[in-house]
Design a protein around this motif. Structure first.
Motif, PDB file in Angstrom:
ATOM      1  N   GLN A 191       0.828  -1.212   0.000  1.00 19.73           N
ATOM      2  CA  GLN A 191       0.000   0.000   0.000  1.00 19.73           C
ATOM      3  C   GLN A 191       0.860   1.258   0.000  1.00 19.73           C
ATOM      4  N   ARG A 192       1.930   1.242   0.760  1.00 19.81           N
ATOM      5  CA  ARG A 192       2.817   2.408   0.806  1.00 19.81           C
ATOM      6  C   ARG A 192       3.549   2.602  -0.520  1.00 19.81           C
ATOM      7  N   VAL A 219       3.951   5.718  -5.499  1.00 16.96           N
ATOM      8  CA  VAL A 219       3.855   5.830  -6.958  1.00 16.96           C
ATOM      9  C   VAL A 219       2.810   6.879  -7.338  1.00 16.96           C
ATOM     10  N   ARG A 220       1.666   6.846  -6.658  1.00 17.41           N
ATOM     11  CA  ARG A 220       0.621   7.847  -6.947  1.00 17.41           C
ATOM     12  C   ARG A 220       1.129   9.254  -6.673  1.00 17.41           C
ATOM     13  N   ILE A 221       1.792   9.437  -5.554  1.00 20.21           N
ATOM     14  CA  ILE A 221       2.311  10.757  -5.202  1.00 20.21           C
ATOM     15  C   ILE A 221       3.358  11.190  -6.224  1.00 20.21           C
ATOM     16  N   SER A 222       4.240  10.277  -6.575  1.00 24.30           N
ATOM     17  CA  SER A 222       5.264  10.584  -7.569  1.00 24.30           C
ATOM     18  C   SER A 222       4.634  10.978  -8.895  1.00 24.30           C
ATOM     19  N   TYR A 223       3.601  10.244  -9.297  1.00 25.30           N
ATOM     20  CA  TYR A 223       2.911  10.552 -10.548  1.00 25.30           C
ATOM     21  C   TYR A 223       2.267  11.931 -10.491  1.00 25.30           C
ATOM     22  N   VAL A 224       1.574  12.212  -9.405  1.00 26.68           N
ATOM     23  CA  VAL A 224       0.919  13.518  -9.261  1.00 26.68           C
ATOM     24  C   VAL A 224       1.956  14.637  -9.289  1.00 26.68           C
TER      25      VAL A 224
END
Length: 165
Positions: A65-66, A71-76
């Motif tokens: 999950q982390r 990955v989501r944060i990096s993408y954003v």
């Protein structure tokens, strides 16, 4: 299964909370995911140490999950950076174009009236040199020469401004 839940649930939750903190993900979510994985096993009796299995499963869930969150944060962040860079480049282009236009306007204003009139008629109003010559009752050769001189003055002013930057 119910025995394992009553026996190990709190131990698994404490381990996850102690190792990873309050989340995210929430320790209760990790416990739930571990028990779901345990329940999905076709032969739970083959698991030698159910508590160790549940702790390992909960730990892996938190790590997964982390990673997904990272990955989501990096993408954003990368999307935001790209959008910002594009906006910055667009803003720079607009500012640069406005500056160049101001230079050309000042240059045209300082030209003698004949060059000024010819360059405005040709470049702003889109009138051909032949039509300008007819309207002003001048030779096409003179109109072309005046236009060329006006364009040279504009180009020189832009080059000088670029050299100053």
């Amino acid at each position: 299964m119910e025995f394992a839940y009553r026996s190990y649930r709190e131990d698994v939750r404490r381990y996850i909370a102690g190792t990873f903190g309050a989340g995210p993900p929430d320790p209760e979510d990790a416990v739930q995911a571990a028990f779901e994985r345990f329940a999905a096993l076709s032969d739970r009796a083959r698991v030698d140490n159910p508590k160790a299995f549940l702790i390992r499963s909960a730990r892996n869930y938190v790590i997964d999950q982390r990673r997904r969150q990272a990955v989501r944060i990096s993408y954003v962040l990368s999307e935001t950076a790209v959008a910002t860079a594009v906006e910055d480049r667009d803003a720079e282009r607009v500012v640069s174009a406005k500056e160049r236009l101001e230079i050309i306007e000042r240059t045209i204003q300082t030209m003698d009236p004949r060059r000024q009139q010819v360059v405005i008629m040709n470049r702003i109003h889109g009138i051909s040199c032949a039509e300008i010559a007819r309207q002003l009752d001048r030779s096409p050769t003179l109109i072309k020469a005046l236009l060329a001189e006006a364009l040279v003055l504009c180009e020189r002013a832009l080059r000088e401004a670029d050299g100053e930057r």
